[in-house]
Design an enzyme around this catalytic site. Structure first.
Site, PDB file in Angstrom:
ATOM      1  N   ARG A  11       0.775  -1.195   0.073  1.00 44.63           N
ATOM      2  CA  ARG A  11       0.034  -0.200  -0.134  1.00 44.63           C
ATOM      3  C   ARG A  11       0.869   1.348   0.194  1.00 44.63           C
ATOM      4  O   ARG A  11       2.015   1.241   0.460  1.00 44.63           O
ATOM      5  CB  ARG A  11      -0.800  -0.072   1.148  1.00 44.63           C
ATOM      6  CG  ARG A  11      -1.812   1.119   1.213  1.00 44.63           C
ATOM      7  CD  ARG A  11      -2.574   1.324   2.355  1.00 44.63           C
ATOM      8  NE  ARG A  11      -3.705   2.037   2.590  1.00 44.63           N
ATOM      9  CZ  ARG A  11      -3.907   3.065   3.501  1.00 44.63           C
ATOM     10  NH1 ARG A  11      -3.752   2.395   4.852  1.00 44.63           N
ATOM     11  NH2 ARG A  11      -4.950   3.858   3.560  1.00 44.63           N
ATOM     12  N   HIS A  12       0.444   2.324  -0.629  1.00 47.49           N
ATOM     13  CA  HIS A  12       0.929   3.630  -0.666  1.00 47.49           C
ATOM     14  C   HIS A  12       1.387   3.937   1.035  1.00 47.49           C
ATOM     15  O   HIS A  12       0.536   3.604   1.758  1.00 47.49           O
ATOM     16  CB  HIS A  12       0.285   4.759  -1.380  1.00 47.49           C
ATOM     17  CG  HIS A  12      -0.935   4.879  -0.550  1.00 47.49           C
ATOM     18  ND1 HIS A  12      -1.146   5.725   0.580  1.00 47.49           N
ATOM     19  CD2 HIS A  12      -2.334   4.434  -1.066  1.00 47.49           C
ATOM     20  CE1 HIS A  12      -2.379   5.559   0.798  1.00 47.49           C
ATOM     21  NE2 HIS A  12      -3.226   5.140  -0.111  1.00 47.49           N
TER      22      HIS A  12
END
Ligand SMILES: *[C@@H]1O[C@H](CO)[C@@H](O)[C@H](O)[C@H]1NC(C)=O
Ligand SMILES: *[C@@H]1O[C@H](CO)[C@@H](O)[C@H](O)[C@H]1NC(C)=O
Ligand SMILES: *[C@@H]1O[C@H](CO)[C@@H](O)[C@H](O)[C@H]1NC(C)=O
Ligand SMILES: *[C@@H]1O[C@H](CO)[C@@H](O)[C@H](O)[C@H]1NC(C)=O
Ligand SMILES: *[C@@H]1O[C@H](CO)[C@@H](O)[C@H](O)[C@H]1NC(C)=O
Ligand SMILES: *[C@@H]1O[C@H](CO)[C@@H](O)[C@H](O)[C@H]1NC(C)=O
Length: 448
Positions: free
Chosen positions: A81-82
């Site tokens: 995930r970012h």
């Protein structure tokens, strides 16, 4: 004498580490230090999908007998995930609405809220914050330290969904990876999948999918009224609703990750003892948004699983859902001969991928008004900022195996093996029939 022996042993270990893939490579890097933001760990971890990355388990080396086959090339796939971000534009609008009600009050009767008179909302929108960039950089460093031995001179192959915060996370990760290797490796983001097109790293392609509002609203109506009453008692005339209360609570994590010091609203968050309720709200949001609780959630992870199976088996991608066949049939944009693949995505999409694979399945669906303290679906362990799933292909005693780790916690993989976290590749592929059947008809329902 003992000291000399120890020094010699340490020296030998480091020397051999350069060309043997021993257990030591795995265990050397346990923690992922990130800049301090001055909030106790248990509070940060209650921020659910807004929690900064932390390891959900201690990374365990593969069992004895694995990795010894010199002929077989291991393979490492990660989806991440970012890093930490500003509020999305929708969240920012809701936060500002709640704040303007609160700030219309001129005389706070609860000293807890006095700071609000001087509080200014000044956060950006949607994008990665600097802290999120350093989390991603750090993750790249750790990935190199742990897995450099499998690279054998080849660069990792990196893809990102096109959202700026995702692309920035991927490029900061590559920078961390390159720096850790003293620039012997210099990975680049090779493919950016447009969020307006076929994208296995985003949940943008299933218009008929529902959302988690019924469940998160039911939970809000269960936990929030006493909190809202307390705030309204201290801010007479603000007329905050339960939704306003939730949005004000989110300012604790958002301000903190943006400013790298405890946000002003964290005092409110802690005074209301909001942690466990906030966590559950996030769990319901992902579970009923794209996870097991959403009839058209898991199907949105199918395209990624089919890409993963292609990499693990070294055969062409077979998928009729979200994949872009132009990209996936071209070795320049979907190679199968690398050892290390890194993809960058969003939490909602990763929840769909976990559910499509069969990870962290609940024995019973999450009850919207009655949290089960022993539930396995927990955002802070699955999908904090920079949360990641790693799928390792290993050779153990001459047979090819698969392991899956989510934030370093080994998944038992009870759906393809004895539950000890190791499955043969054949059994793993066999267990992924939902993906291999393109979602058993669910994909078509996305457009009905
Ligand atoms: C890291 O992310 C930031 C955004 O937070 C971006 O401005 C910067 O260009 C990125 N750095 C690299 C090396 O990609
Ligand atoms: C597939 O990828 C190609 C190459 O990037 C792009 O031109 C095309 O628009 C994409 N198609 C879809 C449906 O996403
Ligand atoms: C709160 O409700 C009262 C009574 O309905 C109203 O007079 C007041 O304007 C409201 N305050 C805000 C901030 O909307
Ligand atoms: C994009 O996805 C749609 C829906 O599954 C599919 O019909 C189309 O062929 C795909 N386009 C490409 C370029 O793969
Ligand atoms: C992988 O395959 C591509 C395309 O067939 C080729 O250009 C490249 O050299 C190969 N890389 C390795 C490391 O074998
Ligand atoms: C959820 O829990 C509540 C309270 O224990 C119970 O009344 C309700 O029947 C449960 N709902 C479901 C769908 O099981």
């Amino acid at each position: 004498m003992a000291l000399l022996a120890l020094i010699t042993l340490t020296y030998l270990c480091y020397t051999y580490a350069a060309f043997v893939p021993p257990r030591m490579h795995y265990s050397r890097i346990d923690a992922s230090p990130v800049p301090s933001i001055g909030i106790p760990d248990d509070v940060q971890q209650s921020w659910s999908m807004y929690s900064p990355y932390f390891a959900a388990g201690t990374y365990e080396a593969p069992p004895d007998g694995c990795l010894v086959d010199q002929v077989f090339v291991p393979d490492y796939n990660q989806i991440q995930r970012h890093g930490a971000r500003f509020p999305t534009s929708g969240a920012a609008t809701r936060i500002k609405a709640a704040l303007s009600k609160l700030q219309s009050v001129t005389d706070f009767t609860d000293s807890l809220l006095e700071f609000v008179e001087d509080y200014t909302y000044d956060l950006g929108q949607d994008n990665l914050v600097p802290f999120g960039a350093s989390q991603s950089y750090e993750a790249g460093r750790v990935a190199f330290e742990r897995y450099s031995w499998i690279l054998k001179g080849q660069e990792p192959f990196v893809r990102a969904s096109s959202g700026s915060r995702v692309v920035d996370s991927a490029s900061n990760w590559t920078a961390g990876f390159a720096a850790a290797s003293a620039h012997r490796y210099n990975p680049v983001v090779s493919v950016i999948l447009s969020e307006a097109g076929n994208d296995t790293l985003d949940d943008n392609m299933c218009p008929a999918a529902g959302d988690s509002d019924p469940e998160t609203n039911a939970w809000l109506a269960t936990f929030a009224p006493p909190m809202t009453a307390r705030l309204n008692a201290g801010a007479v005339g603000a007329n905050l609703t339960d939704t306003d209360t939730y949005n004000l609570l989110t300012l604790c994590p958002f301000d903190t990750v943006a400013k790298e010091r405890p946000g002003d609203f964290c005092a409110v968050y802690e005074a209301l003892d909001a942690g466990s309720a906030f966590m559950y709200s996030g769990d319901l949001d992902k579970y009923y948004g794209t996870g097991y609780g959403q009839p058209l959630g898991p199907v949105q992870g199918v395209g990624y699983i089919n890409e993963l199976l292609a990499r693990l088996t070294g055969t062409a991608v077979q998928d009729q859902t979200q994949t872009n066949s132009t990209l996936d049939s071209d070795p320049a944009t979907f190679p199968l001969n690398r050892t290390f693949y890194a993809d960058f995505s969003h939490d909602n999409q990763m929840a769909a991928i976990f559910a499509a694979m069969g990870l962290l399945r609940q024995s019973a669906p999450l009850n919207a008004t009655n949290p089960d303290p022993s539930r396995t679906w927990r955002n802070e362990k699955m999908l904090p900022f920079s949360g990641r799933m790693v799928v390792e292909r290993l050779s153990c005693d001459g047979q090819t195996h698969v392991r899956v780790l989510v934030n370093d916690a080994l998944m038992p993989l009870e759906f393809c093996g004895s539950g000890d976290g190791l499955c043969t590749l054949d059994a793993f592929v066999g267990s992924q029939s939902y993906a291999r059947n393109n979602g058993n008809g669910d994909w078509e329902q996305c457009f009905e």
